[in-house]
Design an enzyme around this catalytic site. Structure first.
Site, short mmCIF file in Angstrom:
data_model
loop_
_atom_site.label_atom_id
_atom_site.label_comp_id
_atom_site.label_asym_id
_atom_site.label_seq_id
_atom_site.Cartn_x
_atom_site.Cartn_y
_atom_site.Cartn_z
N ASN A 112 -7.11 2.05 2.69
CA ASN A 112 -5.99 1.21 2.27
C ASN A 112 -6.21 0.59 0.90
O ASN A 112 -5.25 0.37 0.16
CB ASN A 112 -5.68 0.17 3.35
CG ASN A 112 -4.84 0.78 4.44
OD1 ASN A 112 -3.70 1.13 4.21
ND2 ASN A 112 -5.43 1.00 5.61
N GLN A 169 -1.36 -0.17 -6.29
CA GLN A 169 -0.01 -0.76 -6.20
C GLN A 169 0.00 -2.18 -6.75
O GLN A 169 0.95 -2.59 -7.42
CB GLN A 169 0.50 -0.71 -4.75
CG GLN A 169 0.84 0.73 -4.31
CD GLN A 169 1.48 0.82 -2.94
OE1 GLN A 169 1.66 -0.18 -2.24
NE2 GLN A 169 1.84 2.03 -2.55
N ASP A 206 5.42 -11.24 14.84
CA ASP A 206 4.68 -11.99 15.86
C ASP A 206 5.41 -13.29 16.18
O ASP A 206 5.53 -13.69 17.35
CB ASP A 206 3.26 -12.29 15.35
CG ASP A 206 2.58 -11.03 14.84
OD1 ASP A 206 2.48 -10.06 15.61
OD2 ASP A 206 2.19 -11.00 13.66
N HIS A 208 -2.60 -11.02 11.31
CA HIS A 208 -1.70 -10.17 12.08
C HIS A 208 -2.55 -9.11 12.79
O HIS A 208 -2.72 -8.00 12.31
CB HIS A 208 -0.66 -9.49 11.18
CG HIS A 208 0.07 -8.40 11.91
ND1 HIS A 208 0.94 -8.66 12.93
CD2 HIS A 208 0.02 -7.04 11.80
CE1 HIS A 208 1.41 -7.51 13.41
NE2 HIS A 208 0.85 -6.52 12.75
P1 NAX Z 1 5.13 5.71 9.21
O1 NAX Z 1 3.88 6.51 9.31
O2 NAX Z 1 6.35 6.13 9.96
O3 NAX Z 1 5.56 5.63 7.67
C1 NAX Z 1 4.67 5.32 6.66
C2 NAX Z 1 5.19 5.95 5.39
O4 NAX Z 1 4.39 5.50 4.31
C3 NAX Z 1 5.15 7.48 5.37
O5 NAX Z 1 6.41 8.00 5.03
C4 NAX Z 1 4.11 7.78 4.29
O6 NAX Z 1 4.37 8.98 3.59
C5 NAX Z 1 4.22 6.55 3.40
N1 NAX Z 1 3.07 6.28 2.56
C6 NAX Z 1 1.75 6.44 2.84
N2 NAX Z 1 1.00 6.12 1.79
C7 NAX Z 1 1.84 5.71 0.83
C8 NAX Z 1 1.64 5.27 -0.51
N3 NAX Z 1 0.43 5.20 -1.05
N4 NAX Z 1 2.74 4.93 -1.22
C9 NAX Z 1 3.96 5.04 -0.71
N5 NAX Z 1 4.21 5.47 0.54
C10 NAX Z 1 3.15 5.81 1.29
O7 NAX Z 1 4.72 4.21 9.55
P2 NAX Z 1 5.65 2.99 10.01
O8 NAX Z 1 5.83 3.03 11.46
O9 NAX Z 1 6.85 2.95 9.13
O10 NAX Z 1 4.68 1.75 9.72
C11 NAX Z 1 4.28 1.40 8.41
C12 NAX Z 1 3.18 0.34 8.45
O11 NAX Z 1 3.63 -0.86 9.05
C13 NAX Z 1 1.93 0.75 9.23
O12 NAX Z 1 0.79 0.41 8.47
C14 NAX Z 1 2.00 -0.13 10.46
O13 NAX Z 1 0.71 -0.37 11.00
C15 NAX Z 1 2.61 -1.36 9.89
N6 NAX Z 1 3.21 -2.33 10.85
C16 NAX Z 1 3.07 -3.64 10.58
C17 NAX Z 1 3.62 -4.64 11.38
C18 NAX Z 1 3.47 -6.09 11.05
O14 NAX Z 1 3.93 -6.90 11.86
N7 NAX Z 1 2.86 -6.52 9.94
C19 NAX Z 1 4.35 -4.26 12.62
C20 NAX Z 1 4.86 -2.87 12.62
C21 NAX Z 1 3.94 -1.84 12.02
O15 NAX Z 1 2.99 -1.45 13.00
#
Ligand code: NAX
Length: 328
Positions: free
Chosen positions: A105, A112, A159, A187
């Site tokens: 990450n 970014q 949350d 979180h």
């Molecule tokens: P997805 O795997 O459906 O989508 C992630 C997207 O990010 C993909 O399209 C991928 O190509 C893109 N991506 C990866 N690296 C990138 C980069 N360097 N620059 C631009 N785009 C990039 O995941 P999704 O379900 O949408 O979840 C996204 C994130 O939210 C995950 O890390 C997940 O753990 C996190 N969450 C956080 C939550 C919170 O409360 N803070 C809750 C929901 C979710 O679990």
């Protein structure tokens, strides 16, 4: 007519992105009278799907949507951004150690952060959704020395909303009756949803519940493990509720908290409540005119203290780990 606000969304082709973009474009992020221009940032493999989503956004003919551009270069993606929602992240996969997760990450959030530093608008506000959200926000913030640190925030609003809903169910109250709930810390599973200062229709929530066992054995674990329960039930992680929380977070930040209420945001600690300065931890905050302030002077009882400290300790360890990896 108003100048459109530039909103950058990373991970735009993902499942949260899909649930988020239509609500931004329909005015739920900033207000029903605020035109927006979307800048979608993806990785090369995500570009085609992002283009498909952009086609659907076009097909909605949203009156407030004044343009959509798609990039795989962060420097372009954050050009002129007023609001940035950092959703794309590297998820933890089987066999991955914490160090591997943090460095993967770091490879995303450090560049970014630098791109935000160099290209975003002066009034940039950043929300990190991608996990581990708090520490990813810290990495991005450290890479953006010219941006005020407080503009980097992490999402604990999901949350917060989950906790309100569980509390409403338990007490038979309406969600709108519940005020002053707090999520403290990270979180993650160590987060602490605190109802000791919360109110249900004006009465102290802990007194209304009157059941410390329920608090410790049901409420706190239900809120903290809700993400896993959603995956178990849905076969996919929370998406629409996460997108909704991102909308709520930014909307509250920009438009203010209601009188007598507060919200929860992951923000750089100023040392309040014994949380070490600089780590990005969730606090009770009020917002006004686009700025937030930590609610001061709350009495933290022993039950709360132990749980806040445990979650904060996890954040300190994550900070030390990314420091060791040279990411901050
Ligand atoms: P997805 O795997 O459906 O989508 C992630 C997207 O990010 C993909 O399209 C991928 O190509 C893109 N991506 C990866 N690296 C990138 C980069 N360097 N620059 C631009 N785009 C990039 O995941 P999704 O379900 O949408 O979840 C996204 C994130 O939210 C995950 O890390 C997940 O753990 C996190 N969450 C956080 C939550 C919170 O409360 N803070 C809750 C929901 C979710 O679990």
């Amino acid at each position: 007519t108003r100048t459109p606000v530039n909103v950058t969304v990373t991970g735009a082709a993902g499942q949260i992105g899909y649930a988020l973009l239509f609500r931004i474009a329909s005015g739920h992020l900033l207000g029903a009278d605020v035109p927006v221009r979307l800048r979608l940032l993806e990785i090369p493999q995500g570009m085609k799907a992002a283009e498909g989503t952009a086609m659907e956004l076009d097909d909605c003919a949203f009156p407030l949507l004044k343009g959509i551009d798609i990039f795989d270069d962060p420097n372009q993606g954050f050009e002129g951004a007023n609001v940035a929602l950092l959703v794309g992240a590297r998820p933890r996969t089987k066999g991955m150690e914490r160090g591997d997760l943090l460095s993967a990450n770091g490879g995303i959030f450090k560049p970014q952060g630098k791109a935000i530093n160099d290209h975003a608008a002066d009034d940039i506000k950043v929300l990190v959704v991608g996990n581990p959200a708090n520490t990813n926000a810290l990495i991005a913030q450290a890479a953006a020395p010219d941006v005020p640190a407080e503009r980097f925030t992490a999402m604990t609003r999901l949350d917060h909303n989950r906790a309100i809903s569980q509390l409403a169910k338990k007490t038979g109250a309406d969600v709108t009756d519940i005020k002053r709930l707090t999520i403290w810390g990270n979180h993650s599973a160590t987060q602490y949803p605190d109802i000791f200062h919360a109110e249900i229709a004006g009465k102290n929530a802990a007194e209304v519940v009157g059941d410390e066992l329920w608090l410790a054995d049901t409420f706190i674990p239900t809120v903290a493990k809700r993400g896993a329960a959603i995956i178990e039930a849905r076969g996919a992680s929370s998406a629409a509720s996460a997108a909704n929380a991102a909308i709520d977070h930014v909307h509250t930040w920009v438009n203010g908290t209601a009188a007598g209420d507060w919200t929860s945001m992951g923000i750089p600690s100023d040392g309040s409540y014994g949380v070490p300065e600089g780590i990005i931890s969730s606090f009770p905050v009020t917002t006004k005119d686009g700025a937030y302030e930590i609610v001061q002077g709350l009495d933290v009882n022993e039950f709360s203290r132990a749980r806040i400290d445990a979650s904060v300790q996890e954040l300190v360890e994550e900070r030390d780990a990314v420091r060791e990896l040279g990411l901050i």
